[in-house]
Write an enzyme that holds these catalytic residues in place. Sequence first.
Site, PDB file in Angstrom:
ATOM      1  N   LYS A 125       6.158  -4.707  -3.555  1.00 49.09           N
ATOM      2  CA  LYS A 125       7.586  -4.628  -3.330  1.00 49.09           C
ATOM      3  C   LYS A 125       7.962  -4.465  -1.859  1.00 49.09           C
ATOM      4  O   LYS A 125       8.902  -5.056  -1.377  1.00 49.09           O
ATOM      5  CB  LYS A 125       8.149  -3.459  -4.130  1.00 49.09           C
ATOM      6  CG  LYS A 125       9.648  -3.488  -4.148  1.00 49.09           C
ATOM      7  CD  LYS A 125      10.207  -2.776  -5.316  1.00 49.09           C
ATOM      8  CE  LYS A 125      11.690  -2.970  -5.380  1.00 49.09           C
ATOM      9  NZ  LYS A 125      12.066  -4.362  -5.648  1.00 49.09           N
ATOM     10  N   HIS A 158      17.247 -36.679  -4.703  1.00 48.32           N
ATOM     11  CA  HIS A 158      16.351 -37.078  -3.610  1.00 48.32           C
ATOM     12  C   HIS A 158      14.927 -36.578  -3.837  1.00 48.32           C
ATOM     13  O   HIS A 158      14.232 -36.237  -2.897  1.00 48.32           O
ATOM     14  CB  HIS A 158      16.906 -36.573  -2.279  1.00 48.32           C
ATOM     15  CG  HIS A 158      18.284 -37.085  -2.015  1.00 48.32           C
ATOM     16  ND1 HIS A 158      18.519 -38.376  -1.593  1.00 48.32           N
ATOM     17  CD2 HIS A 158      19.510 -36.509  -2.177  1.00 48.32           C
ATOM     18  CE1 HIS A 158      19.839 -38.559  -1.485  1.00 48.32           C
ATOM     19  NE2 HIS A 158      20.445 -37.452  -1.843  1.00 48.32           N
ATOM     20  N   GLU A 164      17.610 -18.109  -6.453  1.00 45.30           N
ATOM     21  CA  GLU A 164      17.223 -16.768  -6.893  1.00 45.30           C
ATOM     22  C   GLU A 164      16.691 -16.811  -8.334  1.00 45.30           C
ATOM     23  O   GLU A 164      15.714 -16.130  -8.662  1.00 45.30           O
ATOM     24  CB  GLU A 164      18.418 -15.810  -6.750  1.00 45.30           C
ATOM     25  CG  GLU A 164      18.219 -14.410  -7.269  1.00 45.30           C
ATOM     26  CD  GLU A 164      17.070 -13.641  -6.624  1.00 45.30           C
ATOM     27  OE1 GLU A 164      16.490 -14.098  -5.636  1.00 45.30           O
ATOM     28  OE2 GLU A 164      16.733 -12.571  -7.155  1.00 45.30           O
ATOM     29  N   ARG A 206       4.060  -0.594  -4.630  1.00 44.15           N
ATOM     30  CA  ARG A 206       3.700  -1.064  -3.289  1.00 44.15           C
ATOM     31  C   ARG A 206       2.365  -1.818  -3.267  1.00 44.15           C
ATOM     32  O   ARG A 206       1.961  -2.338  -2.230  1.00 44.15           O
ATOM     33  CB  ARG A 206       3.622   0.112  -2.318  1.00 44.15           C
ATOM     34  CG  ARG A 206       4.911   0.895  -2.226  1.00 44.15           C
ATOM     35  CD  ARG A 206       4.755   2.057  -1.283  1.00 44.15           C
ATOM     36  NE  ARG A 206       4.579   1.613   0.077  1.00 44.15           N
ATOM     37  CZ  ARG A 206       5.557   1.392   0.931  1.00 44.15           C
ATOM     38  NH1 ARG A 206       6.800   1.569   0.559  1.00 44.15           N
ATOM     39  NH2 ARG A 206       5.309   0.998   2.156  1.00 44.15           N
ATOM     40  N   LYS A 237      12.958 -15.568  -9.371  1.00 40.20           N
ATOM     41  CA  LYS A 237      12.735 -14.527 -10.383  1.00 40.20           C
ATOM     42  C   LYS A 237      11.738 -15.021 -11.429  1.00 40.20           C
ATOM     43  O   LYS A 237      10.841 -14.307 -11.828  1.00 40.20           O
ATOM     44  CB  LYS A 237      14.034 -14.145 -11.107  1.00 40.20           C
ATOM     45  CG  LYS A 237      15.015 -13.253 -10.418  1.00 40.20           C
ATOM     46  CD  LYS A 237      14.649 -11.805 -10.351  1.00 40.20           C
ATOM     47  CE  LYS A 237      13.839 -11.514  -9.142  1.00 40.20           C
ATOM     48  NZ  LYS A 237      14.481 -11.446  -7.877  1.00 40.20           N
ATOM     49  N   CYS A 268       0.847  -1.182   0.000  1.00 38.11           N
ATOM     50  CA  CYS A 268       0.000   0.000   0.000  1.00 38.11           C
ATOM     51  C   CYS A 268       0.889   1.241   0.000  1.00 38.11           C
ATOM     52  O   CYS A 268       1.816   1.354   0.786  1.00 38.11           O
ATOM     53  CB  CYS A 268      -0.954   0.081   1.175  1.00 38.11           C
ATOM     54  SG  CYS A 268      -2.132  -1.255   1.220  1.00 38.11           S
ATOM     55  N   TRP A 293      -2.628  -2.795  -1.740  1.00 40.02           N
ATOM     56  CA  TRP A 293      -2.354  -4.234  -1.827  1.00 40.02           C
ATOM     57  C   TRP A 293      -3.311  -4.855  -0.812  1.00 40.02           C
ATOM     58  O   TRP A 293      -3.174  -4.648   0.395  1.00 40.02           O
ATOM     59  CB  TRP A 293      -0.903  -4.528  -1.474  1.00 40.02           C
ATOM     60  CG  TRP A 293      -0.520  -5.952  -1.728  1.00 40.02           C
ATOM     61  CD1 TRP A 293      -0.058  -6.475  -2.891  1.00 40.02           C
ATOM     62  CD2 TRP A 293      -0.563  -7.032  -0.787  1.00 40.02           C
ATOM     63  NE1 TRP A 293       0.179  -7.823  -2.733  1.00 40.02           N
ATOM     64  CE2 TRP A 293      -0.118  -8.189  -1.456  1.00 40.02           C
ATOM     65  CE3 TRP A 293      -0.947  -7.147   0.544  1.00 40.02           C
ATOM     66  CZ2 TRP A 293      -0.034  -9.429  -0.848  1.00 40.02           C
ATOM     67  CZ3 TRP A 293      -0.869  -8.384   1.162  1.00 40.02           C
ATOM     68  CH2 TRP A 293      -0.412  -9.507   0.470  1.00 40.02           C
ATOM     69  N   GLU A 323       8.188 -15.192 -10.053  1.00 39.62           N
ATOM     70  CA  GLU A 323       7.617 -13.868  -9.791  1.00 39.62           C
ATOM     71  C   GLU A 323       7.069 -13.211 -11.042  1.00 39.62           C
ATOM     72  O   GLU A 323       6.001 -12.618 -11.005  1.00 39.62           O
ATOM     73  CB  GLU A 323       8.700 -12.932  -9.213  1.00 39.62           C
ATOM     74  CG  GLU A 323       9.012 -13.150  -7.759  1.00 39.62           C
ATOM     75  CD  GLU A 323      10.130 -12.230  -7.282  1.00 39.62           C
ATOM     76  OE1 GLU A 323       9.908 -11.542  -6.280  1.00 39.62           O
ATOM     77  OE2 GLU A 323      11.213 -12.196  -7.896  1.00 39.62           O
ATOM     78  N   ASN A 349      -2.020   2.108   5.513  1.00 37.40           N
ATOM     79  CA  ASN A 349      -1.099   1.059   5.084  1.00 37.40           C
ATOM     80  C   ASN A 349      -0.740   0.256   6.334  1.00 37.40           C
ATOM     81  O   ASN A 349      -0.188   0.816   7.276  1.00 37.40           O
ATOM     82  CB  ASN A 349       0.153   1.710   4.470  1.00 37.40           C
ATOM     83  CG  ASN A 349       1.308   0.737   4.316  1.00 37.40           C
ATOM     84  OD1 ASN A 349       1.107  -0.467   4.231  1.00 37.40           O
ATOM     85  ND2 ASN A 349       2.523   1.254   4.281  1.00 37.40           N
ATOM     86  N   GLY A 350      -1.095  -1.020   6.335  1.00 39.13           N
ATOM     87  CA  GLY A 350      -0.805  -1.843   7.510  1.00 39.13           C
ATOM     88  C   GLY A 350      -1.966  -2.773   7.819  1.00 39.13           C
ATOM     89  O   GLY A 350      -2.850  -2.960   6.980  1.00 39.13           O
TER      90      GLY A 350
HETATM   91  C1  G6P Z   1       9.156  -8.694  -1.584  1.00 44.60           C
HETATM   92  C2  G6P Z   1       9.798  -8.214  -2.869  1.00 44.60           C
HETATM   93  C3  G6P Z   1      11.140  -8.908  -3.072  1.00 44.60           C
HETATM   94  C4  G6P Z   1      12.031  -8.707  -1.858  1.00 44.60           C
HETATM   95  C5  G6P Z   1      11.330  -9.118  -0.564  1.00 44.60           C
HETATM   96  C6  G6P Z   1      12.115  -8.666   0.652  1.00 44.60           C
HETATM   97  O1  G6P Z   1       8.803 -10.030  -1.701  1.00 44.60           O
HETATM   98  O2  G6P Z   1       8.949  -8.451  -3.972  1.00 44.60           O
HETATM   99  O3  G6P Z   1      11.766  -8.394  -4.223  1.00 44.60           O
HETATM  100  O4  G6P Z   1      13.181  -9.462  -2.017  1.00 44.60           O
HETATM  101  O5  G6P Z   1      10.047  -8.505  -0.481  1.00 44.60           O
HETATM  102  O6  G6P Z   1      12.094  -7.257   0.696  1.00 44.60           O
HETATM  103  P1  G6P Z   1      13.234  -6.357   1.282  1.00 44.60           P
HETATM  104  O7  G6P Z   1      12.801  -4.963   0.936  1.00 44.60           O
HETATM  105  O8  G6P Z   1      13.240  -6.585   2.765  1.00 44.60           O
HETATM  106  O9  G6P Z   1      14.507  -6.730   0.658  1.00 44.60           O
END
Ligand code: G6P
Length: 611
Positions: free
Chosen positions: A606, A507, A484, A27, A488, A2, A73, A491, A99-100
């Site tokens: 994000k 395994h 990672e 956000r 990616k 948010c 969000w 996502e 937001n929260g």
């Molecule tokens: C969300 C974002 C990711 C990020 C994660 C942790 O899931 O989409 O890209 O890695 O949060 O966020 P931070 O700001 O703590 O790195």
Amino acid sequence: MCGIVGYTGPREAYPVILKGLKRLEYRGYDSSGVAILNDHLSVYKKKGRVSELEESVVGINMHGHTGIGHTRWATHGEPSDRNAHPHYSASGNIAMIHNGIIENYTLIKKELQNKGYEFKSDTDTEVLLNFIEEIKKENNNTLEEALRIALKRVVGAYCILLIEKDNPGTILAARKGSPLVIGIGKGEHFLASDASPIIEYTKEVVYVNDYEIAIVKPDELILKNLGNEKQTPFIQKLDMELAAIEKGGYEHFMLKEIHEQPQTIFDCLRGRLIGSSATITMSGVDNNMDTFMNASRIVMVACGTSWHAGLLAEYMFEELCRIPVEVEYASEFRYRNPVINKGDVIIAISQSGETADTLVALENAKEKGAFIFGVVNAVGSSIARLSHAGAYSHAGPEIGVASTKAFTGQLAVLAMMALKIGYKKGTIDETRYKTLVRELEAIPEKVKEILADTSNIQRIAEKYKDAKDFLYLGRGYNFPVALEGALKLKEISYIHAEGYPAAEMKHGPIALVDENLPVVFVATKDRYYDKIVSNVQEIKARRGKVIAVATEGDTIIPGMADDVMYVPDADEVLAPLLSVIPMQLLSYYVGVSKGIDVDKPRNLAKSVTVE
Ligand code: G6P
């Protein structure tokens, strides 16, 4: 999660708020809305992106010099016009954005329902707003007094902005857990979740602290604590340029941010690492060297991509510093009643510096006496401020929801730390230290080489874009890179992908292998190279499709793989800074070819400010 924006001053509020919401859309983008205060208090809101709100108000007179806006969000209640913020209070006199999460909202809702309140939305926000209004009515309080009383009963996290019909020009704001920045202009104030909606107008900002209430008028900013005592605002200068938050000719922020990495890694090293003299200067580490050297263990606490950086740091610190390391998901660590002793060092890794789970995990650890070191990208963020010391990753604002340049920035910081501490401790000899310092300095140029021609990766993305699943495998330092890579892809392409240690695939995951399964091997030249060659053969023997990330000049892996993405040679400690780049590009191009909005993939946000 948010985004919130507010404005009060001589300008028209709506255009300022709209622009701000577009900048904060990373956000959350389930719905958006604005409330404008002139003779009336008017709320406009719409399910979907900010552009849909914009279209829906075309032709409406949006005049007003005070207003608040929100991009959501969804937590409580599905994304809909009804659940979009701002919400009106029952009387229609107050509008609020939030937001929260208010955790005890069901209890408060019941109380209010018993008093005859009816709710138009399913949100916790509307409950809090009416709770505030009820307190105001009951005791004939001002809105500020009612807000203070209400917040003392609230459990959860919030950043809220309120405007009131009979209080022209004034925005009330409060925060606990969710961020709030106030920009100070000449006779005007800007409020936002981060500085991006503000930098265009002023560089002077105040970061509001938890449990503070701000009373914001065009020419006055008053901060108070919940005990009604005035607090002195600490004004800081923003070190950020507008260009940093614009696309600069790229189709997506994500692509821009991938291509920025030679520069952002360079910026991260600049002023800290000097190859010619083999020195690394990091004041946050220098000033606490004894703490690091005597640490009985280091605990990396993070979420998402930042957690993968923590995992890589485990390999680095254990090898170079010989300090035991644990890597924890912040959400588990905070609730697990972990054993934390005085000599423990917690390294918090976060791009946004606002991730709720990481933040609370650190608060708990700090209370128990741990030393907290923040590896954070967003300057002035909550985690940066909570840490005893830290090192910024200096990647600049990251706007694409999937983290790219922040990750390599984190790795650069963590590598410098491990090298510095290990050298001081004597757990790494001078020759290796110097070699690694020089190699680290050369990383930006090598990243540039990878990015110079991405056509091969585009071709590979096109070839495999319709696959239903992907498997990512790697060993040693390349194992977190495999994780990672899989994250990616999930996502931004919505393809199911799993990362595994290459040996562990026997395994379980090997049962999935057939001619339809692309298996991405992170197979650069390192001490495990021969082993990974065997693993590639095992996949090929089962007709799996192998896409390999290989070191330039390698002939063995390319001879076996169906497709190859090359990276320049590097020491295995630093190779992840290179091998992750093809991963980012592969996901990006798969996502784009599937028509996905890669900057704003579905359901994600994000800055995850709710737990
Ligand atoms: C969300 C974002 C990711 C990020 C994660 C942790 O899931 O989409 O890209 O890695 O949060 O966020 P931070 O700001 O703590 O790195």
